[in-house]
Scaffold this motif. Structure first.
Motif, PDB file in Angstrom:
ATOM      1  N   LYS A 170       0.826  -1.205   0.000  1.00 14.13           N
ATOM      2  CA  LYS A 170       0.000   0.000   0.000  1.00 14.13           C
ATOM      3  C   LYS A 170       0.860   1.255   0.000  1.00 14.13           C
ATOM      4  O   LYS A 170       1.916   1.304   0.638  1.00 14.13           O
ATOM      5  CB  LYS A 170      -0.914   0.012   1.237  1.00 14.13           C
ATOM      6  CG  LYS A 170      -1.827   1.222   1.341  1.00 14.13           C
ATOM      7  CD  LYS A 170      -2.693   1.144   2.586  1.00 14.13           C
ATOM      8  CE  LYS A 170      -3.579   2.374   2.721  1.00 14.13           C
ATOM      9  NZ  LYS A 170      -4.410   2.318   3.945  1.00 14.13           N
ATOM     10  N   CYS A 189       3.519   7.346  -8.962  1.00  8.75           N
ATOM     11  CA  CYS A 189       3.270   6.152  -8.149  1.00  8.75           C
ATOM     12  C   CYS A 189       3.190   4.917  -9.042  1.00  8.75           C
ATOM     13  O   CYS A 189       2.579   4.953 -10.115  1.00  8.75           O
ATOM     14  CB  CYS A 189       1.969   6.276  -7.366  1.00  8.75           C
ATOM     15  SG  CYS A 189       1.963   7.594  -6.133  1.00  8.75           S
ATOM     16  N   VAL A 207       2.279   0.807  -8.530  1.00  7.83           N
ATOM     17  CA  VAL A 207       1.808  -0.272  -7.655  1.00  7.83           C
ATOM     18  C   VAL A 207       1.571  -1.505  -8.528  1.00  7.83           C
ATOM     19  O   VAL A 207       0.765  -1.467  -9.451  1.00  7.83           O
ATOM     20  CB  VAL A 207       0.500   0.105  -6.935  1.00  7.83           C
ATOM     21  CG1 VAL A 207       0.039  -1.046  -6.039  1.00  7.83           C
ATOM     22  CG2 VAL A 207       0.670   1.388  -6.133  1.00  7.83           C
ATOM     23  N   LEU A 245      -3.500   2.415  -3.511  1.00  5.16           N
ATOM     24  CA  LEU A 245      -2.914   3.749  -3.473  1.00  5.16           C
ATOM     25  C   LEU A 245      -3.946   4.726  -2.936  1.00  5.16           C
ATOM     26  O   LEU A 245      -5.077   4.793  -3.438  1.00  5.16           O
ATOM     27  CB  LEU A 245      -2.471   4.184  -4.877  1.00  5.16           C
ATOM     28  CG  LEU A 245      -2.116   5.662  -5.069  1.00  5.16           C
ATOM     29  CD1 LEU A 245      -0.901   6.040  -4.243  1.00  5.16           C
ATOM     30  CD2 LEU A 245      -1.901   5.992  -6.539  1.00  5.16           C
ATOM     31  N   ILE A 305      -0.796   0.993 -12.123  1.00  5.66           N
ATOM     32  CA  ILE A 305      -1.192  -0.041 -11.170  1.00  5.66           C
ATOM     33  C   ILE A 305      -1.602  -1.292 -11.931  1.00  5.66           C
ATOM     34  O   ILE A 305      -2.266  -1.219 -12.968  1.00  5.66           O
ATOM     35  CB  ILE A 305      -2.343   0.440 -10.244  1.00  5.66           C
ATOM     36  CG1 ILE A 305      -2.682  -0.631  -9.202  1.00  5.66           C
ATOM     37  CG2 ILE A 305      -3.567   0.847 -11.052  1.00  5.66           C
ATOM     38  CD1 ILE A 305      -3.615  -0.139  -8.098  1.00  5.66           C
TER      39      ILE A 305
END
Length: 368
Positions: free
Chosen positions: A209, A221, A223, A228, A241
């Motif tokens: 996370k 970011c 992931v 997120l 992501i």
């Protein structure tokens, strides 16, 4: 009949002073094991250095910047778990802290014994960064230092640094707070918490996370699997992501790429370029100026809701192969088909393109 070996019931703590600092030794029993610990404290004169690098740690790291501090304070706790007290002590004696000065950098490195021969066996086992031995570091530095820290397993906490930070954790947590410069954080398995970062931030987690709040600059970011959550980003945002969930509130422009994820972007001030293979995308826009919005989904619903009208308007093109189109806009329709519409809203200065292969599409503005 053989008699079982007796276990250690109580061992007194001992303390000795060494030339390089203070060492405090404590050993406590833990069922079939004993836990032997030693604490080393040391002051380091930084000279002209303004960067500190911490490497090789198997354990937690805490770095705090202090206003007015001129030296670096280092506290190291060595811990060894073993079923033999003498063996634990020997391993601890082989665990070292090395401080070097490559260029204008202060480098702190933890060194673990590569091999250790177990008493009850003729075989040697590799114990380099073995989970049964670890070192925990607490470091106080001048607040204007740049900080780079890595750990194999444990938590890294960096607080009150007025410059930039770089953090890498294989398994555990990375917590950064009150950072005056840029931040780059990479966690393989675990969690990232980033609060009050003045500059740009690059946050990456393979499984886990990311939680961020009050990041002043641009944010990127990544992931692979996880979640997120971002609140109040001053700049623009780039998100990639694989599988999971994205919740963002308060951001400039958004670039989003998803594989199988749900994504909500709230109070978006800038342009949007978003796509997903599978999953719903919700955009709630508070446009500043004239923006372009391109949102596509192979499978999933798309919702674009303007919380305030974009004054310059936009050219709208919407299409879905399998799904319905819901439009609540002051639009001048130019072309309407079974699964698509094309039209102009107000001055048509921006562009809005929404497309889903399988899923409903909704676009709306507040009523006048």
């Amino acid at each position: 009949m053989r008699r079982a070996k007796s276990r250690i019931s109580r061992i007194q703590a001992a303390c000795s002073i060494l030339a390089l600092g203070c060492i405090f030794i404590q050993t406590v029993p833990a069922s079939a094991e004993v836990t032997h610990s030693e604490t080393v404290e040391k002051e380091i004169k930084p000279g002209e250095a303004r960067t500190i690098v911490i490497e090789g740690v198997n354990g937690s790291i805490s770095v705090t910047g202090e206003k007015g501090r001129e030296s670096i304070f280092l506290k190291v706790i060595k811990r060894v778990h073993s079923d033999d007290l003498e063996e634990a002590k020997k391993i601890a004696s082989l665990m070292e802290i090395e401080v070097s000065r490559p260029g204008d950098i202060i480098k702190i490195e933890t060194l673990y014994p590569k091999k250790y021969k177990v008493k009850r066996s003729l075989l040697s086992m590799v114990v380099d960064k073995h989970p049964n031995m670890m070192m925990e570091l607490t470091i106080l530095v001048p607040e204007d230092f740049e900080v780079a820290a890595t750990t194999a397993s444990g938590a890294i906490t960096i607080v009150d640094i007025r410059s930039s930070v770089e953090v890498s954790v294989s398994s555990g947590e990375a917590n950064i707070r009150e950072i005056g410069g840029d931040a780059e954080v990479n966690v393989t398995s675990g969690q990232i918490k980033a609060v009050k970062v003045a500059g740009d931030a690059v946050l990456k987690v393979t499984s886990g996370k990311i939680a961020g709040k009050n990041i002043g600059g641009n944010v990127k970011c990544d992931v692979t699997t996880g979640k997120l959550e971002l609140l109040q980003t001053g700049g623009d945002l780039g998100v990639s992501i694989g599988y999971g969930e994205v919740i963002v509130e308060g951001v400039g422009a958004v670039e989003y790429r998803g594989v199988n994820a749900e994504a909500d972007f709230i109070d978006v001030r800038g342009a949007v370029d978003a796509s997903t293979a599978s999953g719903n995308i919700l955009i709630r826009a508070l446009p500043e100026g004239d923006n372009n919005y391109k949102i596509t989904a192979s499978s999933g619903q798309i919702t674009l809701r303007f919380l305030e009208a974009m004054e310059g308007g936009y050219v709208l093109k919407v299409g879905t192969t399998s799904g319905t189109i819901n439009v609540d806009l002051p639009i001048d329709l130019k072309k309407v088909a079974r699964n698509s519409i094309y039209g102009i809203v107000r001055g048509g200065k921006g562009k809005v393109f929404l497309e889903s292969a399988s899923g409903d599409i909704t676009i709306e503005e507040p009523g006048e």
